[in-house]
Motif scaffolding. Structure first.
Motif, PDB file in Angstrom:
ATOM      1  N   ALA A 171       0.962  -1.356  -0.019  1.00 27.41           N
ATOM      2  CA  ALA A 171       0.005   0.062   0.011  1.00 27.41           C
ATOM      3  C   ALA A 171       0.779   1.176   0.002  1.00 27.41           C
ATOM      4  O   ALA A 171       0.264   2.317  -0.633  1.00 27.41           O
ATOM      5  CB  ALA A 171      -0.833   0.050   1.287  1.00 27.41           C
ATOM      6  N   GLY A 172       1.970   1.115   0.489  1.00 25.93           N
ATOM      7  CA  GLY A 172       2.880   2.199   0.559  1.00 25.93           C
ATOM      8  C   GLY A 172       4.340   2.104   1.162  1.00 25.93           C
ATOM      9  O   GLY A 172       4.340   1.006   1.694  1.00 25.93           O
ATOM     10  N   VAL A 173       5.094   2.962   1.081  1.00 30.38           N
ATOM     11  CA  VAL A 173       6.534   2.442   1.550  1.00 30.38           C
ATOM     12  C   VAL A 173       7.138   4.074   2.298  1.00 30.38           C
ATOM     13  O   VAL A 173       6.867   5.007   1.656  1.00 30.38           O
ATOM     14  CB  VAL A 173       7.536   2.608   0.097  1.00 30.38           C
ATOM     15  N   THR A 174       7.786   3.700   3.181  1.00 28.07           N
ATOM     16  CA  THR A 174       8.473   4.789   4.201  1.00 28.07           C
ATOM     17  C   THR A 174       9.761   4.641   4.376  1.00 28.07           C
ATOM     18  O   THR A 174      10.113   3.529   4.471  1.00 28.07           O
ATOM     19  CB  THR A 174       7.583   4.887   5.404  1.00 28.07           C
ATOM     20  N   LEU A 175      10.564   5.644   4.707  1.00 28.47           N
ATOM     21  CA  LEU A 175      12.030   5.456   5.180  1.00 28.47           C
ATOM     22  C   LEU A 175      12.072   6.431   6.460  1.00 28.47           C
ATOM     23  O   LEU A 175      12.058   7.549   6.206  1.00 28.47           O
ATOM     24  CB  LEU A 175      12.852   6.059   4.049  1.00 28.47           C
ATOM     25  N   THR A 176      12.415   5.759   7.492  1.00 22.81           N
ATOM     26  CA  THR A 176      12.440   6.788   8.752  1.00 22.81           C
ATOM     27  C   THR A 176      13.629   6.288   9.319  1.00 22.81           C
ATOM     28  O   THR A 176      14.129   5.320   9.171  1.00 22.81           O
ATOM     29  CB  THR A 176      11.169   6.199   9.548  1.00 22.81           C
ATOM     30  N   PRO A 177      13.964   7.432  10.330  1.00 24.48           N
ATOM     31  CA  PRO A 177      15.217   6.809  11.145  1.00 24.48           C
ATOM     32  C   PRO A 177      15.035   5.846  12.120  1.00 24.48           C
ATOM     33  O   PRO A 177      13.702   5.744  12.589  1.00 24.48           O
ATOM     34  CB  PRO A 177      15.354   8.134  12.042  1.00 24.48           C
ATOM     35  N   GLY A 178      15.932   4.871  12.265  1.00 26.10           N
ATOM     36  CA  GLY A 178      15.653   3.821  13.276  1.00 26.10           C
ATOM     37  C   GLY A 178      16.789   4.109  14.552  1.00 26.10           C
ATOM     38  O   GLY A 178      16.868   5.351  14.915  1.00 26.10           O
ATOM     39  N   LYS A 179      16.990   2.934  15.300  1.00 28.31           N
ATOM     40  CA  LYS A 179      17.697   3.120  16.545  1.00 28.31           C
ATOM     41  C   LYS A 179      19.200   2.813  16.558  1.00 28.31           C
ATOM     42  O   LYS A 179      19.516   2.139  15.421  1.00 28.31           O
ATOM     43  CB  LYS A 179      16.908   2.278  17.640  1.00 28.31           C
ATOM     44  N   ARG A 180      19.732   3.490  16.889  1.00 28.90           N
ATOM     45  CA  ARG A 180      21.165   3.298  17.085  1.00 28.90           C
ATOM     46  C   ARG A 180      21.881   3.469  15.701  1.00 28.90           C
ATOM     47  O   ARG A 180      22.516   2.366  15.154  1.00 28.90           O
ATOM     48  CB  ARG A 180      21.420   1.881  17.759  1.00 28.90           C
ATOM     49  N   GLY A 181      21.833   4.266  15.183  1.00 33.97           N
ATOM     50  CA  GLY A 181      22.449   4.643  13.922  1.00 33.97           C
ATOM     51  C   GLY A 181      21.902   3.904  12.610  1.00 33.97           C
ATOM     52  O   GLY A 181      22.739   3.197  11.634  1.00 33.97           O
TER      53      GLY A 181
END
Length: 282
Positions: free
Chosen positions: A47-57
Motif C-alpha cells: 500500500a505504501g513505502v516509508t523510510l524513517t530513522p531507526g535506533k542506534r544509527g
C-alpha cells in the motif's frame, strides 16, 4: 529494478513485479523470520513505502502491506512488535541514500488501488503445519485443523469434548492472540456452531491456549495464517476477530485478573494493559 538491498536479518531483491524478501538464519535473527525463510511480495500487495530513522544509527525501510493482501499480517492483526515485522528492513544509516532510491522506485511502481483484494496476494506458509500449545497439539494438513489434548494442561471441558477435527469448509475465520500478551490463544471461528463458543479459550474445544513457552509466535502465527488462507479459499471472506463479549463475562474476567494481580502472578503493567483491553471489548 532487480538489485538487492541487504540489511540486518534480511535482504530485499527488487524485481519488476515483486519484492523477494530473504531472511537470514543467524542466531540473532527473529525466529519468525527464520521460520518464514523467504517471501515474495507482489507490488500490488503493497500500500505504501516509508523510510524513517531507526535506533542506534539505523534507518528503516518499511513496505506497508495492503489490507487483505497477506494472510500472515491479517492473522497478526497488528500484534507483532516492530522488531518482528517482516515488512521492515533495518539498514545502517550510511545506506540511507541507497535506501531512499529504492523507496522512490517502489513508490513509483505501486498502484493506487486501496481496496482489499478479492484474494490473498501473498502466499501463506505451506501445510502441513503443527505446534504445541499449553493444553494440546494443533495440526493442519491443508484441509482440516486437529486438536489433540494434553492431560497435563487441557481443561475438563476439553477432555469431555474429546480430541477435535475441524474441516476448513466449516470455519469462518481464525482468532490469534499473541503468546507474548496475557491470555494468548488460537481460536477457530465456526460458520454455524451448534452452540455459542465459550468466551474463555481454555473452555473452548475450538481453541488452544498459549503460555509458559507454548505456542510461540514463529510457530502459531504461520499456522494461523495458513488456516486463514485455506478458509478464504473455501468460501466467503473469513473473519479474524471474535464478536464483542457479554458485559457480565467481561466483569468476571476483570475480577479474575485482579485476583492474579493480588497474588503477584500479573505485574502492575500487565494488569493495567489487560484491564484496558477487556474494557475496550464492551
Amino acid at each position: 529494478m532487480g538489485d538487492v538491498l541487504a540489511g540486518f536479518h534480511a535482504a530485499w531483491e527488487f524485481e519488476s513485479d515483486s519484492v523477494l524478501i530473504r531472511f537470514e538464519r543467524g542466531i540473532r535473527t527473529p525466529k519468525l523470520f527464520q521460520a518464514l525463510g523467504e517471501r515474495r511480495i507482489p507490488l500490488e500487495a503493497i500500500a505504501g513505502v516509508t523510510l524513517t530513522p531507526g535506533k542506534r544509527g539505523t534507518v528503516v525501510l518499511h513496505a506497508a502491506p495492503r489490507a487483505g493482501a497477506d494472510p500472515l499480517m491479517e492473522a497478526a492483526a497488528g500484534q507483532l512488535k516492530e522488531g518482528g515485522d517482516p515488512y521492515r528492513l533495518v539498514l545502517p544509516a550510511d545506506r540511507e541514500t541507497l535506501a531512499e532510491y529504492y523507496a522512490d522506485e517502489l513508490r513509483a511502481a505501486l498502484t493506487e488501488d486501496a481496496e482489499p483484494p478479492e484474494r490473498y496476494l501473498v502466499a501463506p506458509p505451506e501445510a502441513p503445519l503443527h505446534f504445541k500449545a499449553y493444553d494440546g497439539k494443533a495440526s493442519f494438513d491443508g484441509k482440516a485443523v486437529s486438536f489433540r489434548w494434553f492431560w497435563t494442561g487441557a481443561s475438563s471441558a476439553k477432555w469431555k469434548a474429546g480430541d477435535q477435527s475441524f474441516p476448513v469448509t466449516g470455519l469462518s475465520g481464525v482468532e490469534w492472540r499473541s503468546p507474548e500478551v496475557f491470555e494468548g490463544h488460537l481460536r477457530l471461528l465456526r460458520r454455524e456452531p451448534a452452540t455459542a463458543q465459550p468466551a474463555q479459550a481454555d473452555q473452548d474445544p475450538a481453541a488452544v491456549v498459549f503460555g509458559l513457552g507454548y505456542g510461540p509466535v514463529h510457530e502459531s502465527l504461520p499456522f494461523a495464517a495458513s488456516v486463514l488462507a485455506a478458509v478464504r479459499a473455501s468460501g466467503p471472506t473469513p473473519v479474524t476477530a471474535a464478536p464483542r463479549r457479554d458485559p457480565a463475562d467481561i466483569a468476571d474476567r476483570i475480577r479474575h485478573l485482579g485476583e492474579l494481580h493480588q497474588a503477584g502472578l500479573v505485574t502492575d503493567e500487565e494488569f493495567t494493559t489487560k484491564k484496558a483491553e477487556l474494557l475496550a471489548e464492551l
